[in-house]
Motif scaffolding. Structure first.
Motif, short mmCIF file in Angstrom:
data_model
loop_
_atom_site.label_atom_id
_atom_site.label_comp_id
_atom_site.label_asym_id
_atom_site.label_seq_id
_atom_site.Cartn_x
_atom_site.Cartn_y
_atom_site.Cartn_z
N ALA A 6 9.46 7.99 9.29
CA ALA A 6 8.23 8.66 9.73
C ALA A 6 7.20 8.60 8.62
N PRO A 7 6.65 7.40 8.35
CA PRO A 7 5.72 7.27 7.22
C PRO A 7 4.38 7.94 7.45
N ASP A 8 4.03 8.22 8.71
CA ASP A 8 2.72 8.82 8.98
C ASP A 8 2.82 10.33 9.08
N LYS A 9 3.53 10.92 8.15
CA LYS A 9 3.68 12.36 8.08
C LYS A 9 3.54 12.82 6.64
N VAL A 10 3.34 14.09 6.46
CA VAL A 10 3.26 14.73 5.14
C VAL A 10 2.11 14.13 4.32
N TYR A 11 0.92 14.63 4.58
CA TYR A 11 -0.31 14.06 4.02
C TYR A 11 -0.72 14.81 2.75
N ALA A 12 -1.23 14.06 1.79
CA ALA A 12 -1.79 14.65 0.57
C ALA A 12 -3.15 14.03 0.29
N ASP A 13 -4.00 14.80 -0.37
CA ASP A 13 -5.38 14.37 -0.60
C ASP A 13 -5.59 13.79 -1.99
N GLY A 14 -4.62 13.98 -2.87
CA GLY A 14 -4.74 13.40 -4.21
C GLY A 14 -5.54 14.26 -5.15
N LEU A 15 -6.48 13.66 -5.85
CA LEU A 15 -7.26 14.34 -6.88
C LEU A 15 -8.01 15.54 -6.32
N HIS A 16 -8.08 16.61 -7.14
CA HIS A 16 -8.82 17.81 -6.76
C HIS A 16 -9.59 18.35 -7.96
N GLY A 17 -10.74 18.94 -7.67
CA GLY A 17 -11.46 19.78 -8.62
C GLY A 17 -11.33 21.21 -8.14
N PHE A 18 -10.83 22.12 -8.97
CA PHE A 18 -10.51 23.46 -8.50
C PHE A 18 -10.27 24.37 -9.70
N ARG A 19 -10.20 25.67 -9.43
CA ARG A 19 -9.72 26.64 -10.41
C ARG A 19 -8.40 27.27 -9.95
N TYR A 20 -8.29 27.53 -8.65
CA TYR A 20 -7.13 28.23 -8.10
C TYR A 20 -6.31 27.29 -7.23
N LEU A 21 -4.99 27.42 -7.33
CA LEU A 21 -4.07 26.61 -6.54
C LEU A 21 -3.06 27.54 -5.87
N ARG A 22 -3.00 27.50 -4.53
CA ARG A 22 -2.05 28.30 -3.77
C ARG A 22 -0.96 27.38 -3.23
#
Length: 890
Positions: free
Chosen positions: A348-364
């Motif tokens: 199932a390669p078309d599952k579990v998506y990630a966006d990669g790089l982020h600019g942020f202060r808080y991570l939940r």
């Protein structure tokens, strides 16, 4: 961090790379040489023990180094866990701050399947958003049936954009008894007020009313069970989202489903950071438990979805979060790839998506998974998290990497200067396919090159207008990274249109039509040459300069000699804020004057004297036309536009002053008008009324505030410039996320585009060049600092200021001090191979000025050659390398 990123890291470069920059500057050092005055090569030493000595960076380590905000290494760890943001079954959350010890453990039992509507149930809505698709090619449909399909990853999206009420009607195939319903919505489309009605066979009956809702999952119990064949939900209000007002209902369940908070833990990195998040999982249960990561620059928009993902601009397969399926043996996951993750389920390669790089202060981090990701990821089980960190991808600014610095008697100004430097470091990064704006902004001609993006989290595309501020900030802090500006300027010129127009950025395959940005390309090109002395760039792109100024802009010039948006098919063109301005606009034309003057300077540098003369003449003609057609005598300020409602803008009035369009009387009057009409507690608004759009008179752009600060310093209003700085930058510093500088400030001091706002934007760093170039007073006046000028603008609130400017010849340092008796001491140390002038502030014509022990101005006239006075400054010309100290007194 890949080896290529390490090799290209500007903070790590030394030796040949730095020498190349210096050599480029030295190439222009001898151009335009003039005879030196009597102070050539003379070093006026500071008095023994006097604090006015020109400081070397090493001497300032205990003073200015502490303000530097950059990380000490590319591995950045969170500063704390937010206890109030922890939900569900989480053990040892603080363990995330101590890698290698006991892990934080998130546990969630397998949830019961939600109730389903009977087969044959249908849904209709009074409106539904049209389908759209992203770059991933997956079409999105947002119609009513998504609210009853049993898939919480799909949703009904109304199309009212605030024009409520809007209705969702669910019709059952037969009568059914309901104790209530549960409304499951998207975090960016929660209905804040709605009613629920049931059909009794002849009329709708009110079953429940909900107001003030903020919950994504909202159980709505009825006063008593109702037997019905239809349910109608009427939305009367919705929360504001970055894209507008919408309701997004993912599911309506035919029962009251209690909310069970999934386990989540939130870490705070202390300030905005940018790069690839890294999470080390110690172990997990054997059912492929999933985690969803939501990122935010501010706590206000810290929800179950990120404040922004690139998927928001190109379809949203991740539904606002990044996903990972945790294997039982654990894993170290680096979120560096935008796209689907294979997880443990290779089928199932078309599952579990990630966006990669982020600019942020808080991570939940939440133990959860999208329903569509099963079985590759499940929303239940146990996950043990050993550590969280970030692989910082941007420029690492350390005290050792700073070529320029600033320090003063005002701690707040010092903090704003280094906050600007850090903000700019966050946007100084390499151009990479997965990390840039997905709206067709990727360009193979920029791939892998160091650039100045506009923002850390978005849009992450190099825009030339942003360089008008961010490039100056770069040259004054990390000149070894000046290639970041050159790469952008050269690439945009290489994509010049046949008619001479230069694109603003790579977005939309270099086709985004902006009217003003080709002017910024001209000015930014001169800035780059002025600060670096790069003759090769100037010569290579001079033909592009000719084409944009002598072909394209003449094609949009009217009979009065003014640029007029609408001519030559430009009515649909935008500008830096996509404002609906047409016809003769002061901002465009004042910018045109500045661009023509800058082009003339560049032409002179290259020896094209006839071009230089022609552009200077045209600049004078345009300036006269602006004063004749766009000055509003009644208001004492320049009109924003000669077309439509009367209004006066910060951009046009400020740049008219800095570009020399306005004489002294008009400059003072225009600034008085801005004082009277645009002041807010969080800066100066960019319009004096709301005739252009609602709330314009409450919107603050640090981008357009920068030229106003320069205008105030140049016109002798240093105290009002400092007041504006305190209100603008003080507001951002004291409000979440703190430190970094926002893209824009909206009504009441809010983030002007809510969660979509970039809280670390290079175009907002103008406080740094304003303090160095104006308050401290040092600027280059010939390419590569072959010539320089120092003209401080000391405000009453400061007792001293000092700093350093990096130049291809070595550092140029300046310090001024107010003496107890009311005088001032000004010390300048100039590098070899340069010459310049110093303008010493004086309190009236009676003030004496000494150079060392020599009186050069006796209060009435010059005592030596090369000195002149105008009552406000005594200017000493012909200064060569070495240390020069001047004192004033009666």
């Amino acid at each position: 961090m890949t080896s290529r990123q390490h090799d290209d890291d500007p903070a790590a470069r030394s030796g040949p790379a730095r020498r190349a920059v210096l050599a480029a500057g030295a190439a222009g050092a001898a151009v335009g040489a003039v005879a030196l005055g009597p102070f050539s090569g003379t070093a006026f030493a500071a008095r023994p023990g006097h604090p006015g000595r020109p400081p070397h960076p090493a001497q300032g380590a205990g003073a200015w180094h502490r303000y530097v905000q950059g990380p000490s290494s590319r591995t950045v760890r969170p500063a704390r866990v937010l206890p109030d943001a922890t939900t569900g079954d989480v053990r040892d959350a603080d363990a995330l701050l101590k890698p290698g010890g006991r892990p934080a453990v998130l546990t969630r039992p397998r949830p019961a399947a939600p109730p389903a509507w009977p087969d044959g149930t249908t849904a209709e809505a009074s409106s539904a958003h049209a389908p759209n698709g992203g770059n991933d090619g997956n079409p999105r449909t947002y119609d009513a049936k998504n609210a009853i399909d049993g898939d919480p990853d799909t949703f009904w999206n109304d199309d009212t954009q605030g024009a409520y009420p809007d209705t969702l009607t669910i019709t059952l195939p037969a009568a059914h008894t309901l104790p209530g319903v549960t409304v499951l919505s998207n975090a960016d489309g929660v209905p804040t007020a709605f009613t629920v009605d049931t059909w009794d066979g002849g009329a709708w009956q009110r079953a429940a009313t909900v107001t003030g809702n903020t919950a994504v999952q909202r159980p709505v119990p009825f006063a008593a069970p109702v037997t019905t064949t239809a349910v109608r939900i009427t939305v009367t209000a919705d929360q504001a989202t970055p894209q507008g007002e919408f309701t997004r209902v993912n599911e309506v369940w035919p029962d009251v489903v209690p909310v069970v908070e999934p386990p989540s833990v939130t870490v705070d990195f202390g300030k905005v950071v940018v790069g690839y998040p890294r999470v080390r999982f110690a172990y997990a249960s054997g059912n492929n438990p999933g985690v969803r990561l939501a990122f935010s620059e501010s706590t206000k928009f810290l929800t179950t979805r990120s404040d922004f993902t690139r998927g928001d601009q190109a379809g949203d397969p991740g539904h606002g979060t990044d996903q990972f399926a945790v294997p039982a043996k654990g894993a170290e996951w680096r979120d560096d790839h935008r796209g689907y993750q294979a997880g443990d389920d290779a089928s199932a390669p078309d599952k579990v998506y990630a966006d990669g790089l982020h600019g942020f202060r808080y991570l939940r981090i939440t133990l959860d998974a999208l329903a569509s990701d099963a079985p590759a990821a499940q929303p239940w089980g146990t996950v043990a998290v050993d550590s969280v960190s970030l692989d910082f991808t941007a420029y690492v600014g350390t005290p050792e990497s700073y070529g320029g610095w600033f320090l003063s008697s005002d701690d707040e100004l010092n903090r704003y200067w280094y906050a600007a430097a850090y903000t700019n470091e966050l946007v100084t990064d390499h151009f990479r396919r997965d990390d840039v704006d997905p709206r067709n902004a990727y360009s193979p001609t920029l791939d892998g090159k160091l650039v100045l993006h506009d923002g850390a989290k978005r849009d992450r595309d190099p825009y030339v207008g942003d360089l008008a501020v961010s490039a100056r900030t770069l040259y004054l802090t990390h000149v070894d990274a000046a290639e970041a500006a050159r790469n952008v300027l050269a690439d945009l010129a290489d994509h010049q249109r046949a008619d001479g127009w230069i694109p603003p950025a790579s977005i939309n395959n270099y086709t985004l039509p902006l009217f003003d940005y080709p002017l910024w390309w001209v000015t930014c090109s001169w800035d780059y040459v002025l600060y670096t002395g790069d003759r090769a760039y100037a010569a290579a792109y001079y033909p592009h300069l000719l084409k944009v100024l002598d072909t394209w802009y003449p094609s949009v010039t009217d009979s009065a000699g003014l640029l007029s948006k609408g001519l030559n098919g430009t009515s649909g063109y935008g500008d830096y804020a996509f404002l609906g301005r047409t016809g003769r606009v002061t901002y465009y034309n004042a910018n045109y004057v500045q661009a023509l003057k800058d082009a003339a300077s560049l032409a002179g540098f290259l020896g094209h004297t006839s071009d230089a003369a022609r552009w200077r003449d045209r600049a004078d003609a345009v300036a006269k036309a602006v004063n004749a057609h766009l000055w509003d005598e009644a208001a004492g300020a320049y009109l924003d536009s000669a077309t439509g409602a009367v209004r006066h803008a910060q951009d046009g009035n400020s740049i008219a002053i800095t570009a020399g369009v306005a004489d002294a009387d008009r400059a003072g009057s225009a600034l008085d008008h801005l004082d009277a009409t645009t002041k807010t507690r969080y800066g100066n608004a960019f319009m004096d009324n709301d005739t252009l759009f609602g709330g314009a008179s409450q919107r603050v752009y640090a981008f357009t505030s920068y030229p106003e600060l320069v205008a105030r310093f140049r016109t002798g209003r240093a105290d009002s410039a400092i007041d504006q700085i305190r209100r603008t930058y003080g507001w951002m510093a004291s409000h979440d996320p703190g430190i970094t500088h926002w893209e824009g400030i909206g009504p009441g001091g809010s983030l002007y585009e809510d969660a979509y706002t970039s809280c670390a934007h290079g175009w907002s760093t103008g406080v740094l060049p304003a303090l160095t170039n104006q308050l401290l007073g040092a600027v280059p006046t010939a390419p590569g600092f072959a010539e320089w000028a120092v003209r401080p603008c000391p405000p009453a609130s400061l007792s001293w200021a000092e700093g350093q400017l990096p130049t291809p010849h070595g550092p140029l340092t300046v310090r001024w001090d107010r003496e107890d008796g009311g005088g001032l001491t000004l010390t300048v140390h100039a590098p070899h191979g340069t010459r310049g002038s110093v303008a010493v502030p004086v309190d009236g014509a009676a003030t004496r000025v000494r150079a060392g022990r020599t009186v050069v101005w006796d209060g009435r006239r010059a005592r030596v050659k090369g000195v002149s006075g105008d009552g406000s400054y005594v200017t000493v010309t012909g200064l060569g390398p070495g240390t020069h100290t001047f004192t004033t007194g009666r």
